[in-house]
Design a protein around this motif. Structure first.
Motif, short mmCIF file in Angstrom:
data_model
loop_
_atom_site.label_atom_id
_atom_site.label_comp_id
_atom_site.label_asym_id
_atom_site.label_seq_id
_atom_site.Cartn_x
_atom_site.Cartn_y
_atom_site.Cartn_z
N LYS A 47 -10.93 18.17 26.96
CA LYS A 47 -11.86 19.28 27.66
C LYS A 47 -11.29 20.70 27.19
CE LYS A 47 -13.27 16.71 31.79
NZ LYS A 47 -13.15 16.66 33.30
N LYS A 48 -12.34 21.61 26.61
CA LYS A 48 -11.92 22.56 26.37
C LYS A 48 -12.25 23.65 27.59
CE LYS A 48 -13.08 22.20 21.31
NZ LYS A 48 -13.62 22.93 20.27
N LEU A 49 -11.17 24.73 27.51
CA LEU A 49 -11.03 25.63 28.81
C LEU A 49 -12.06 26.73 28.24
CD1 LEU A 49 -9.55 25.77 31.37
CD2 LEU A 49 -7.83 27.50 30.15
N SER A 50 -12.72 27.08 29.51
CA SER A 50 -13.50 28.08 29.35
C SER A 50 -12.83 29.50 29.36
CB SER A 50 -14.55 28.20 30.26
OG SER A 50 -14.35 28.41 31.70
N THR A 51 -13.40 30.76 28.95
CA THR A 51 -12.75 32.15 29.42
C THR A 51 -12.46 32.29 30.71
OG1 THR A 51 -14.68 33.08 29.09
CG2 THR A 51 -13.44 32.65 27.14
N LEU A 52 -13.24 31.97 31.56
CA LEU A 52 -13.03 32.28 32.99
C LEU A 52 -11.96 31.24 33.48
CD1 LEU A 52 -14.30 33.63 35.53
CD2 LEU A 52 -15.50 31.64 36.10
N SER A 54 -9.54 30.26 31.90
CA SER A 54 -8.27 30.77 31.12
C SER A 54 -7.88 32.10 31.98
CB SER A 54 -8.16 30.93 29.52
OG SER A 54 -9.33 31.96 29.30
N LYS A 55 -8.65 32.86 32.29
CA LYS A 55 -8.17 34.07 32.94
C LYS A 55 -7.85 33.71 34.36
CE LYS A 55 -11.42 37.19 30.82
NZ LYS A 55 -12.55 38.12 30.99
N LYS A 56 -8.33 32.61 34.97
CA LYS A 56 -7.75 32.25 36.33
C LYS A 56 -6.48 31.77 36.21
CE LYS A 56 -8.84 29.05 40.02
NZ LYS A 56 -9.89 27.98 40.45
N ILE A 57 -5.98 30.73 35.25
CA ILE A 57 -4.80 30.27 35.10
C ILE A 57 -3.79 31.50 34.50
CG2 ILE A 57 -3.51 28.71 33.55
CD1 ILE A 57 -5.85 26.78 33.76
N ARG A 58 -4.13 32.32 33.81
CA ARG A 58 -3.38 33.22 33.28
C ARG A 58 -2.83 34.17 34.47
NH1 ARG A 58 -6.45 36.09 29.73
NH2 ARG A 58 -5.51 34.53 27.99
N THR A 59 -3.92 34.60 35.31
CA THR A 59 -3.67 35.41 36.64
C THR A 59 -2.61 34.64 37.54
OG1 THR A 59 -5.57 34.62 37.73
CG2 THR A 59 -5.57 36.90 36.65
N GLN A 60 -3.04 33.33 37.64
CA GLN A 60 -2.00 32.54 38.70
C GLN A 60 -0.74 32.30 37.91
OE1 GLN A 60 -3.36 28.46 38.85
NE2 GLN A 60 -1.65 27.92 40.16
N ILE A 61 -0.53 32.26 36.75
CA ILE A 61 0.90 32.37 36.13
C ILE A 61 1.54 33.59 36.24
CG2 ILE A 61 2.18 32.15 33.81
CD1 ILE A 61 0.03 29.97 33.05
N GLN A 62 0.73 34.60 35.94
CA GLN A 62 1.48 35.99 36.43
C GLN A 62 1.75 36.40 37.70
OE1 GLN A 62 -1.73 38.84 34.86
NE2 GLN A 62 -0.96 38.54 32.71
#
Length: 98
Positions: A47-52, A54-62
Motif C-alpha cells: 500500500k502507498k502512504l498518502s500525504t496526510l 506521512s505527515k501524521k507519522i512524521r509529526t508522531q516521530i518528531q
C-alpha cells in the motif's frame, strides 16, 4: 609451519564437507524458501502512504524524538547536579578533617 599446515588441512576438510552437503538433493529446499512470490510470478504489492498519513507519522516521530531529548536533558541535568553535590560534600568533608 606446522600450525599453518593444520589450518590449511582443516580449511580443506571443511570445504569438502560443505561440498558434500551441497551435492545432496534435499539439503537445501529452495522451493519452500521462495514462498513470498505468488504463483503468477508477481511479488506482493504494498500500500502507498498518502500525504496526510506521512505527515501524521512524521509529526508522531518528531514528538517521540522531542520527548526523548527532554528525558535525556533531564537525566543529564539531574546527574550533573548530584555529581556536583557529591563533589562539594566530599570537598567540605576533607576540609573538615584536615
Amino acid at each position: 609451519m606446522a600450525s599453518g599446515l593444520g589450518f590449511i588441512l582443516d580449511a580443506n576438510n571443511r570445504m569438502m564437507n560443505n561440498r558434500a552437503l551441497l551435492n545432496r538433493g534435499g539439503s537445501f529446499n529452495i522451493q519452500s524458501a521462495n514462498k513470498f512470490i505468488q504463483p503468477s510470478g508477481r511479488k506482493y504489492t504494498f500500500k502507498k502512504l498518502s500525504t496526510l498519513g506521512s505527515k501524521k507519522i512524521r509529526t508522531q516521530i518528531q514528538q517521540e524524538q522531542l520527548e526523548d531529548r527532554k528525558r535525556t536533558l533531564l537525566l543529564i541535568t539531574a546527574s550533573t547536579a548530584v555529581s556536583l553535590l557529591l563533589f562539594w560534600g566530599g570537598y567540605e568533608f576533607l576540609n573538615f578533617i584536615f
